[in-house]
Design an enzyme around this catalytic site. Structure first.
Site, PDB file in Angstrom:
ATOM      1  N   SER A   1     -53.068  -6.179   1.928  1.00 24.99           N
ATOM      2  CA  SER A   1     -52.898  -6.310   3.747  1.00 24.99           C
ATOM      3  C   SER A   1     -54.060  -6.784   4.815  1.00 24.99           C
ATOM      4  CB  SER A   1     -52.356  -4.877   4.581  1.00 24.99           C
ATOM      5  OG  SER A   1     -52.177  -4.859   5.654  1.00 24.99           O
TER       6      SER A   1
ATOM      7  N   TYR B   1     -54.373   4.482   4.477  1.00 26.32           N
ATOM      8  CA  TYR B   1     -53.997   3.183   4.484  1.00 26.32           C
ATOM      9  C   TYR B   1     -54.449   2.482   3.477  1.00 26.32           C
ATOM     10  CZ  TYR B   1     -50.274  -0.485   4.387  1.00 26.32           C
ATOM     11  OH  TYR B   1     -49.716  -1.155   4.045  1.00 26.32           O
TER      12      TYR B   1
ATOM     13  N   LYS C   1     -55.326   0.300  -0.238  1.00 27.95           N
ATOM     14  CA  LYS C   1     -55.237  -1.335  -0.408  1.00 27.95           C
ATOM     15  C   LYS C   1     -56.895  -1.810  -1.092  1.00 27.95           C
ATOM     16  CE  LYS C   1     -50.850  -1.945   0.486  1.00 27.95           C
ATOM     17  NZ  LYS C   1     -49.975  -1.361  -0.816  1.00 27.95           N
TER      18      LYS C   1
HETATM   19  P1  NAD Z   1     -41.123  -0.997   2.092  1.00 23.26           P
HETATM   20  O1  NAD Z   1     -40.999   1.144   2.992  1.00 23.26           O
HETATM   21  O2  NAD Z   1     -40.009  -0.730   2.958  1.00 23.26           O
HETATM   22  O3  NAD Z   1     -40.866  -1.052   0.428  1.00 23.26           O
HETATM   23  C1  NAD Z   1     -42.001  -0.136  -0.351  1.00 23.26           C
HETATM   24  C2  NAD Z   1     -40.856   1.092  -1.269  1.00 23.26           C
HETATM   25  O4  NAD Z   1     -42.317   1.711  -2.065  1.00 23.26           O
HETATM   26  C3  NAD Z   1     -40.132   1.574  -0.828  1.00 23.26           C
HETATM   27  O5  NAD Z   1     -38.637   0.801  -0.954  1.00 23.26           O
HETATM   28  C4  NAD Z   1     -40.387   3.263  -0.752  1.00 23.26           C
HETATM   29  O6  NAD Z   1     -39.222   3.761  -1.156  1.00 23.26           O
HETATM   30  C5  NAD Z   1     -41.132   2.324  -3.069  1.00 23.26           C
HETATM   31  N1  NAD Z   1     -42.256   3.290  -2.711  1.00 23.26           N
HETATM   32  C6  NAD Z   1     -43.273   4.287  -2.338  1.00 23.26           C
HETATM   33  N2  NAD Z   1     -44.272   4.545  -3.129  1.00 23.26           N
HETATM   34  C7  NAD Z   1     -42.940   4.376  -4.067  1.00 23.26           C
HETATM   35  C8  NAD Z   1     -43.657   5.191  -5.967  1.00 23.26           C
HETATM   36  N3  NAD Z   1     -44.331   6.575  -5.594  1.00 23.26           N
HETATM   37  N4  NAD Z   1     -43.054   5.030  -6.813  1.00 23.26           N
HETATM   38  C9  NAD Z   1     -42.223   4.057  -6.392  1.00 23.26           C
HETATM   39  N5  NAD Z   1     -41.574   3.413  -5.355  1.00 23.26           N
HETATM   40  C10 NAD Z   1     -42.425   4.075  -4.490  1.00 23.26           C
HETATM   41  O7  NAD Z   1     -42.304  -1.301   2.746  1.00 23.26           O
HETATM   42  P2  NAD Z   1     -42.795  -2.789   2.691  1.00 23.26           P
HETATM   43  O8  NAD Z   1     -43.003  -2.853   4.504  1.00 23.26           O
HETATM   44  O9  NAD Z   1     -41.339  -3.273   1.698  1.00 23.26           O
HETATM   45  O10 NAD Z   1     -43.804  -3.173   2.366  1.00 23.26           O
HETATM   46  C11 NAD Z   1     -44.597  -3.122   0.697  1.00 23.26           C
HETATM   47  C12 NAD Z   1     -44.970  -3.278   0.416  1.00 23.26           C
HETATM   48  O11 NAD Z   1     -46.202  -4.713   1.474  1.00 23.26           O
HETATM   49  C13 NAD Z   1     -46.458  -1.947   0.959  1.00 23.26           C
HETATM   50  O12 NAD Z   1     -47.113  -2.073  -0.291  1.00 23.26           O
HETATM   51  C14 NAD Z   1     -47.126  -2.209   1.743  1.00 23.26           C
HETATM   52  O13 NAD Z   1     -48.092  -1.049   1.746  1.00 23.26           O
HETATM   53  C15 NAD Z   1     -47.235  -3.325   1.473  1.00 23.26           C
HETATM   54  N6  NAD Z   1     -47.732  -4.233   3.231  1.00 23.26           N
HETATM   55  C16 NAD Z   1     -46.669  -4.279   3.844  1.00 23.26           C
HETATM   56  C17 NAD Z   1     -46.469  -4.997   5.105  1.00 23.26           C
HETATM   57  C18 NAD Z   1     -45.774  -4.234   6.026  1.00 23.26           C
HETATM   58  O14 NAD Z   1     -46.152  -4.848   7.627  1.00 23.26           O
HETATM   59  N7  NAD Z   1     -44.013  -4.152   5.971  1.00 23.26           N
HETATM   60  C19 NAD Z   1     -48.078  -5.119   5.450  1.00 23.26           C
HETATM   61  C20 NAD Z   1     -49.399  -5.888   4.678  1.00 23.26           C
HETATM   62  C21 NAD Z   1     -49.207  -4.965   3.552  1.00 23.26           C
END
Ligand code: NAD
Ligand code: UDP
Length: 339
Positions: free
Chosen positions: A124, A148, A152
């Site tokens: 991120s 958080y 990362k």
């Molecule tokens: P999201 O919460 O929709 O998806 C994350 C998924 O991981 C969820 O489906 C959740 O059920 C699953 N999960 C969490 N912990 C888990 C575990 N221990 N075992 C198995 N499954 C698990 O979030 P997203 O927006 O799709 O983000 C995906 C990734 O991208 C994440 O790592 C997030 O930190 C990163 N990210 C997201 C953003 C954003 O703004 N959406 C920005 C930067 C980085």
């Protein structure tokens, strides 16, 4: 051969699954459904006409991961699984460190045991901390402002150290900027639980009548109109970036890091007005004090991804607003009451 998506039932994972399937590769998902619904993957399957095997399990559970690798021939992994709410991470740091770091460590151990070495990781822009010089380049020093972000930062470090120690690993770290929008079909999209923290889903819920008005967090920043500026990127552009990263990982050992952003920043009010114009709606809002921890401006220099991944974001702010609203309008309660 299949690509394993940990956390693949979530927002970015489900859109990426769709892209990979449409590109002709198979996917398998492991997700503990802590922040997702299996309905998202059912719809990905419906949109692509392809199977999306879902293993419901935790990424920190070695047995659960082993079952996936035993059953499918996995040659590449995209590691989305993680908790992602900044405020919650401040209140519950141990939960965040435990979940996000255990997931990364366990996944790497299981990949190594199964001789699978290509890994794309969801990082991120938050790892750039409070740097003020824009646009942000991958070479800038890092520092985080919340647990958080540190998960990362630490996961990035773990993966670098691993690829250094075991040269068979091919790691791509992707630093996402602000993913918004939804697939153009309106069948999959972002389904936040509870009150949304992020701007675009909040706007969608205000317009759909679920929330009264948007709070614009501060209009005294040193920006064009005083409101915060971010690099919003359409989730389908982001998903396509993962395809490019998989191709890159196939060819390159070691660890490489890329910003995935558009390189253009828009203010809160610019986004609000674009949303109103594109969708022919009104977004009632009120200016409130700054949200603690927010910075004025954040946008990417995406040149490295353009040059080495041969990828760039193509969709406009208008596309983002139209597709976000199309999803919200068609699914006022997200994946609940799914048909
Ligand atoms: P999201 O919460 O929709 O998806 C994350 C998924 O991981 C969820 O489906 C959740 O059920 C699953 N999960 C969490 N912990 C888990 C575990 N221990 N075992 C198995 N499954 C698990 O979030 P997203 O927006 O799709 O983000 C995906 C990734 O991208 C994440 O790592 C997030 O930190 C990163 N990210 C997201 C953003 C954003 O703004 N959406 C920005 C930067 C980085
Ligand atoms: N923002 C806002 N009201 C909200 C949510 C967000 O004014 O209800 C602003 C926030 O201050 C920031 C921008 O919108 O300037 C993007 O915030 P978001 O939480 O979506 O992403 P991030 O803070 O992670 O960049």
């Amino acid at each position: 051969m299949a690509v394993l998506l940990t956390g693949g039932a979530g927002y970015i994972g489900s859109h990426t699954a769709l892209c990979i399937l449409n590109a002709g590769q198979d996917v398998v998902v492991l997700d503990n459904l802590s922040n997702a619904s299996p309905e998202a993957l059912r719809r990905v399957s419906e949109l692509t006409g392809k199977d999306v095997p879902l293993f419901v399990g935790d990424c920190a559970d070695k047995d659960a991961l082993n079952r996936v690798f035993d059953q499918y021939k996995i040659d590449q992994v995209i590691h989305f699984a993680g908790l992602k709410a900044v405020g919650e991470s401040v209140a519950q740091p141990l939960r965040y460190y435990r979940n996000n770091l255990d997931a990364t460590l366990t996944l790497c151990e299981v990949m190594q045991a199964h001789q699978c070495f290509d890994l794309v990781f969801s990082s991120s822009a938050t790892v750039y901390g409070t740097i003020q010089e824009m646009p942000l380049r991958e070479t800038f020093p890092l520092g985080c402002t919340n647990p958080y972000g540190w998960t990362k930062f630490m996961s990035e470090q773990i993966l670098r150290d691993l690829s250094h120690a075991d040269e068979r690993f091919h790691v791509v770290l992707l630093r996402y900027f602000n993913p918004v929008g939804a697939h153009e079909s309106g069948r999959i999209g972002e389904d936040p639980s509870g009150i949304p923290n992020n701007l675009m889903p909040f706007i969608c819920q205000v317009v759909s009548g679920r929330r009264k008005e948007l709070s614009v967090f501060g209009n005294d920043y040193p920006t064009r109109d005083g409101t915060g500026v971010r690099d919003y990127i359409h989730v389908m552009d982001l998903a396509e970036g993962h395809l490019a990263a998989l191709a890159y990982a196939r060819e390159h050992a070691g660890t490489e890091v890329f910003n995935l952003g558009t390189g253009v920043g828009y203010s809160v009010l610019e986004l609000v007005h674009a949303f109103e114009e594109v969708n022919g709606v009104r977004v009632p809002y009120r200016v409130t004090p700054r949200r603690p921890g927010d910075i004025a401006t954040c946008y990417a220099d995406p040149a490295k991804a353009t040059n080495l991944l041969h990828w760039e974001a193509k969709r406009s702010l208008a596309d983002m607003c139209r597709d976000a609203w199309n999803w919200q309008k068609n699914n006022p309660n997200g994946y609940h009451e799914a048909q």
